[in-house]
Design an enzyme around this catalytic site. Sequence first.
Site, mmCIF file in Angstrom:
data_model
loop_
_atom_site.group_PDB
_atom_site.id
_atom_site.type_symbol
_atom_site.label_atom_id
_atom_site.label_comp_id
_atom_site.label_asym_id
_atom_site.label_seq_id
_atom_site.Cartn_x
_atom_site.Cartn_y
_atom_site.Cartn_z
ATOM 1 N N SER A 163 -13.476 -8.870 18.152
ATOM 2 C CA SER A 163 -14.015 -7.688 19.093
ATOM 3 C C SER A 163 -13.541 -6.507 18.214
ATOM 4 C CB SER A 163 -12.851 -7.612 20.274
ATOM 5 O OG SER A 163 -11.697 -7.754 19.934
ATOM 6 N N HIS A 199 -6.959 -2.339 19.652
ATOM 7 C CA HIS A 199 -8.471 -1.953 19.457
ATOM 8 C C HIS A 199 -8.562 -0.478 19.523
ATOM 9 C CE1 HIS A 199 -8.813 -5.774 21.315
ATOM 10 N NE2 HIS A 199 -9.906 -5.930 20.472
ATOM 11 N N ASP A 240 -2.805 -1.232 24.459
ATOM 12 C CA ASP A 240 -3.491 -1.956 23.442
ATOM 13 C C ASP A 240 -3.534 -1.287 22.335
ATOM 14 O OD1 ASP A 240 -5.353 -3.238 22.052
ATOM 15 O OD2 ASP A 240 -7.012 -3.305 23.290
#
Length: 421
Positions: free
Chosen positions: A151, A395, A392
């Site tokens: 990702s 990312h 997070d």
Amino acid sequence: MPMQSLKCLFDRKIQTLFPLVLYSVLLLGTSRLVLDSLRSENSYAFRLYGRPGGRGGRSKLPMAVLPEDRIREDCNVFEGKWVWDNVSYPLYEEESCSYLVKQTTCQRNGRLDSLYKNWRWQPHGCNIPRFEPLTLLHMLRNKRMMFIGDSLQRGQFESMVCLVQSVIPRGKKSLQRVPPMKIFKAEEFNASIEYYWAPFIVESISDHATNHTVHKRMVRLDSIANHGKHWQGVDILVFESYVWWMHSPLINATYGSPNEVKEYNVNTAYRLALETWASWLESNIKQDSQKVFFMSMSPTHLWSWEWKPGTDENCFNESSPIQGRPYWGTGSNLEIMKILHDALQNLQINVTLLNITQLSEYRKDAHTSVYGERKGKLLTKEQRADPKSYADCIHWCLPGVPDAWNEILYTYLLKDYQNFS
């Protein structure tokens, strides 16, 4: 002078001027035909050069890259600092790019500060060229560029799409989802920018585009053919694989017998996977027509005590880069870096390592934090109130750090353009 003599002189002048007059008439007539032809969409000139101001004004001739557009041979683009620039950055905005997924649209998801978008990467002693979308599209004419990985690599793919899509007219661009791929097409250039989901590069039980979890990992360390058939013939391949390996120090994997699952040390498994990948490259890549890049580790910022001693937080609420000193966090594994370096050194073909780890280490402020998704859903109000559990710090928000990675990739494509176009 007698009348007869004057007549002879006049006749001689007429004879001298007549060819000039005839030539001028023919030239004007030819010019008119050419101009009339140029008004036609089917004229050779328009087929070759493109119609100025029409259909995007795209030139079909090979693009010339000037010397000043290329970085110097002694320019190390990976060593430098982040410079505040709220005039020319960001290079695009969230609302201007409909191709971003919710995981990366931090401001749309509630982030109030926007300072993370206005930092520009500045190498020491040299400059990287400003990203020009049309220039990249010219370089990609009749070509495919594919980002391969997890990702984080999908974020770099989305960044690249957002960087170029604004100069493509409506109706001349499209995004297809063909799991495990996403394919962005620029019709006028017959070019595509693609993404391929392969978190371990080699095959694994996590290769489904949406139905996967990092908690259940089983990797086939000597299997890559099912992935590789999608990579064959792609003009520019950009690989990345790191974070999924780091979930725990041991990983279940097969090697040799597909039915015999063993527990491997992650470093050993990573080395074996890269050997399988290298073997595929050496058997399938044509160096005269294909370019291969590998992105180094994208760092994490999980523990604030690493850059702010005495604290016990993470990347949440950080609003500026680490500055004024070298920084290397525990989220970047030096042993994995060495394994990757050794694998590339032993390759029989050229693969360019884009070492974006150090420059990204400074950007503790640019992660999605509590302004992203978890399991396909935005965090709830209660989850956002608990950043130690839910932030997070892996990312990145977009626009943001992956744009700098793509500026560096663009710099290398410019540098080598005449060698592979």
